[in-house]
Design a protein around this motif. Structure first.
Motif, short mmCIF file in Angstrom:
data_model
loop_
_atom_site.label_atom_id
_atom_site.label_comp_id
_atom_site.label_asym_id
_atom_site.label_seq_id
_atom_site.Cartn_x
_atom_site.Cartn_y
_atom_site.Cartn_z
N LEU A 175 -19.57 5.54 -11.96
CA LEU A 175 -20.44 4.58 -12.64
C LEU A 175 -20.38 3.21 -11.98
N GLY A 176 -19.18 2.82 -11.54
CA GLY A 176 -19.02 1.54 -10.85
C GLY A 176 -19.85 1.51 -9.58
N LEU A 177 -19.78 2.60 -8.81
CA LEU A 177 -20.53 2.67 -7.56
C LEU A 177 -22.03 2.63 -7.83
N LEU A 178 -22.45 3.32 -8.90
CA LEU A 178 -23.86 3.36 -9.24
C LEU A 178 -24.37 1.97 -9.65
N TYR A 179 -23.50 1.26 -10.41
CA TYR A 179 -23.86 -0.09 -10.81
C TYR A 179 -24.05 -0.97 -9.57
N ILE A 180 -23.12 -0.88 -8.63
CA ILE A 180 -23.23 -1.69 -7.41
C ILE A 180 -24.49 -1.31 -6.64
N THR A 234 -27.28 -4.03 -4.24
CA THR A 234 -27.72 -3.75 -2.86
C THR A 234 -29.22 -4.00 -2.71
N SER A 235 -29.67 -4.06 -1.45
CA SER A 235 -31.10 -4.27 -1.22
C SER A 235 -31.90 -3.06 -1.68
N PHE A 236 -31.35 -1.85 -1.50
CA PHE A 236 -32.08 -0.68 -2.01
C PHE A 236 -32.26 -0.76 -3.52
N GLY A 237 -31.18 -1.16 -4.23
CA GLY A 237 -31.26 -1.25 -5.68
C GLY A 237 -32.31 -2.26 -6.13
N THR A 238 -32.40 -3.37 -5.40
CA THR A 238 -33.40 -4.39 -5.72
C THR A 238 -34.80 -3.81 -5.57
N LEU A 239 -35.03 -3.10 -4.47
CA LEU A 239 -36.34 -2.50 -4.25
C LEU A 239 -36.65 -1.44 -5.31
N ALA A 240 -35.63 -0.66 -5.68
CA ALA A 240 -35.84 0.40 -6.67
C ALA A 240 -36.22 -0.20 -8.01
N ARG A 241 -35.49 -1.25 -8.43
CA ARG A 241 -35.80 -1.83 -9.74
C ARG A 241 -37.16 -2.52 -9.73
N ALA A 242 -37.49 -3.18 -8.61
CA ALA A 242 -38.80 -3.82 -8.50
C ALA A 242 -39.91 -2.76 -8.57
N THR A 243 -39.74 -1.67 -7.83
CA THR A 243 -40.76 -0.63 -7.78
C THR A 243 -40.98 -0.01 -9.15
N ASN A 268 -41.53 6.37 -1.01
CA ASN A 268 -40.16 6.63 -0.54
C ASN A 268 -39.12 6.19 -1.55
N VAL A 269 -39.35 5.02 -2.14
CA VAL A 269 -38.36 4.51 -3.10
C VAL A 269 -38.23 5.46 -4.28
N TYR A 270 -39.37 5.95 -4.79
CA TYR A 270 -39.32 6.91 -5.90
C TYR A 270 -38.56 8.17 -5.49
N SER A 271 -38.87 8.71 -4.30
CA SER A 271 -38.21 9.94 -3.86
C SER A 271 -36.71 9.75 -3.79
N VAL A 272 -36.29 8.65 -3.15
CA VAL A 272 -34.85 8.44 -2.96
C VAL A 272 -34.16 8.23 -4.31
N THR A 273 -34.81 7.45 -5.20
CA THR A 273 -34.19 7.20 -6.51
C THR A 273 -34.05 8.51 -7.29
N PHE A 274 -35.10 9.33 -7.24
CA PHE A 274 -35.04 10.61 -7.96
C PHE A 274 -33.95 11.49 -7.36
N ALA A 275 -33.86 11.50 -6.03
CA ALA A 275 -32.84 12.32 -5.36
C ALA A 275 -31.44 11.86 -5.75
N ILE A 276 -31.26 10.54 -5.92
CA ILE A 276 -29.95 10.03 -6.35
C ILE A 276 -29.62 10.56 -7.75
N GLY A 277 -30.62 10.52 -8.64
CA GLY A 277 -30.40 11.06 -9.99
C GLY A 277 -30.06 12.54 -9.95
N ALA A 278 -30.80 13.30 -9.12
CA ALA A 278 -30.54 14.73 -9.00
C ALA A 278 -29.15 14.96 -8.42
N GLY A 279 -28.79 14.19 -7.39
CA GLY A 279 -27.48 14.33 -6.76
C GLY A 279 -26.35 14.06 -7.75
#
Lengths: 243, 287
Positions: free
Chosen positions: B149-154, B159-168, B184-195
């Motif tokens: 959970l800590g890693l996910l929060y960070i 991170t810059s990816f997290g900023t883009l994901a939340r903005a998107t 791409n941002v949607y795909s990667v975010t969804f893949a993180i959730g699936a992972g």
């Protein structure tokens, strides 16, 4: 001296669903030029802008940016080419901090990691209030501060042109004139061009720029900066309701 | 003393189960607003990936788990490309589609692998305190849940990816007009959730009987935890899961397990009634 054409719109048609909003619209904008577009509500100003940045599909015509037809590109690729956008209502990302809002466009541009610190420094010098609040959430800012943030977010990646949709809407007059001075300064010292959709005649007159009058989705006439030099004259020529 | 440790152990075990059930759903439902009824089947894929690869290639457990997670990520990416990406901003349609995916996946596992798999041994050992025996692996899971959970929060907040994901996710059109490749941002975010769901499946595979419906054991816990966590899942997840597992553990301790589950579900109803913005709403309002 021949001026460099930066953006050229030729016979553009676009709209929503079966309704055509923009009819055969043409104009061009030079490097570091400020150009206003005005007209009453519902005349298609925002539709025109969204067509240029790629959020609404073009039906026919062409959009030439830096001698390249960008009309087939999606909006993110157009932005990467060097088009900044300050949307109507600011559209700040409320879940991001002020600084994350500013830096967000940099994160998608691999080539622009260098010099971003200096650029951020410049932006904070231009808009000191944003530095004070850089760790606050975007949603905690006032309207005028959000407008400055939206402009900062467009400036961060050094676009050749920034397109602003109603930047004075809902903002107190002192901030409006501060924003007007800032745009003039940027176009002089950084060669940034501005396309400004605006209904506030005092603001248009302050920018000392040419102004296109839009009616029912068409380019009716272009008034020159000298014709619009006084607010009274501008109001008469643009025949808009006063604010 | 032993009694106290026993309660803390039960509480930690329930807490890590809720957190790990919910962690992938916190991204896919909490952030992306896709009501993913196939979340349990993502966990199933992770569990089967782990057990099948461990048996078939005789892999050591950590490597088999990594394999299970990678398979779940690939599975998530394919689903996102084929189905999910057409459902952004259509929450009700996403319910029907993901429910269908859930049925197809669990029935396919039944057809391919039969009603159950030969299980793996729970790793690490046991230790005794008084009359009770405790699993070291379950204690490891508690720490692992917090680290994850800590890693996910960070990742999403710093991170810059997290900023883009939340903005998107907040304003897709505007993010796109700022230069973000939102697909791409949607795909990667969804893949993180699936992972993350795959990690949950891999971690619990050696502790449970691996059956095609194994995901069903997680889905209710996952949804109630994410819903009570509220609008900012990464802030609300730990307080929500702590509260729910405290209710469940204490009621189970004084009565019995079934009453504990009833108390848990009842407390969820109360939370939604009196804290409609969940635990994260409570925290962000105070700030």
């Amino acid at each position: 001296m021949k001026k460099d054409v930066l953006l050229k719109i030729e016979n553009v048609n676009s709209g929503y669903g079966s309704t055509t909003v923009i009819n055969n619209f043409s104009f061009s904008l030079n490097k570091s030029q400020i150009l206003c577009i005005t007209g009453r509500n519902g005349m298609g100003k925002t539709t025109l802008i969204k067509t240029i940045i790629g959020l609404i599909a073009l039906r026919s015509g062409s959009i030439i940016f830096k001698n390249e037809d960008i009309s087939k590109l999606n909006s993110s690729s157009r932005s990467i080419k060097g088009i900044g956008y300050v949307p109507q209502g600011r559209e700040i990302f409320s879940s991001l901090t002020v600084e994350q809002n500013i830096l967000m466009p940099v994160f998608t541009r691999k080539a622009f990691k260098y010099g971003v610190k200096n650029k951020l420094r410049d932006i904070y010098n231009l808009f000191p209030v944003l530095e004070e609040k850089k760790n606050n959430n975007g949603s905690s800012l006032s309207g005028g501060q959000q407008q400055q943030l939206a402009i900062a977010r467009a400036l961060i990646f050094n676009p050749e042109i920034i397109i602003l949709d109603e930047p004075s809407e809902g903002i107190q007059p002192s901030i409006v004139s501060f924003i007007g001075e800032t745009l003039k300064k940027l176009s002089n010292s950084f060669d940034t061009a501005f396309l400004v959709v605006e209904q506030n005649i005092a603001f248009i007159s302050q920018l000392k720029s040419d102004c296109i009058l839009v009616n029912k989705g068409s380019n009716v006439k272009t008034l020159t900066a000298s014709q619009l030099s006084s607010v009274e004259k501008a109001r008469e020529l643009l025949s808009l309701e006063s604010h | 003393m032993i009694m106290l440790f026993n309660i803390v152990y039960q509480f930690g075990d329930a807490l890590s189960f809720l957190l790990l059930s919910a962690i992938g759903l916190a991204v896919i439902f909490g952030m992306m607003k896709i009501i993913n009824l196939a979340h349990g089947e993502f966990i199933t894929v992770g569990a089967y990936g782990t057990v099948v690869s461990a048996k078939a290639f005789n892999l050591p457990l950590p490597i088999a788990m990594a394999f299970g997670v990678i398979i779940t990520i690939i599975f998530g990416l394919i689903l996102e490309k084929l189905i999910i990406r057409h459902l952004y901003g259509r929450p009700l349609d996403s319910v029907v589609a993901t429910w269908g995916i859930s049925l197809i996946v669990s029935q396919s596992f039944l057809v391919i692998f039969g009603p159950s798999l030969e299980g793996l041994q729970t790793p690490l050992g046991n230790f005794k305190l008084g009359d009770y025996s405790y699993s070291e692996y379950r204690i490891f899971l508690i720490f692992f849940a917090f680290i994850l959970l800590g890693l996910l929060y960070i990742l999403f907040m710093k991170t810059s990816f997290g900023t883009l994901a939340r903005a998107t996710i907040e304003k897709p059109e505007i993010a796109s007009s700022m230069g973000v490749n939102i697909s791409n941002v949607y795909s990667v975010t969804f893949a993180i959730g699936a992972g993350l769901a795959g990690i949950t499946g891999a971690l619990y595979a050696p502790t449970m009987t691996v059956v095609p419906s194994i995901g069903q054991a997680f889905i209710v816990s996952a949804f109630i935890t994410v819903v009570t966590a509220g609008a900012s899942p990464f802030i609300g997840l730990i307080p929500a899961a702590s509260f729910l597992s405290a209710v469940q553990t204490s009621v189970t301790f004084y009565y019995k397990a079934t009453i504990g589950i009833i108390a848990l579900l009842f407390s969820v109803i109360l939370i939604i009634r009196f804290l409609p913005k969940g635990f994260s709403g409570l925290i962000t309002k105070e700030k």
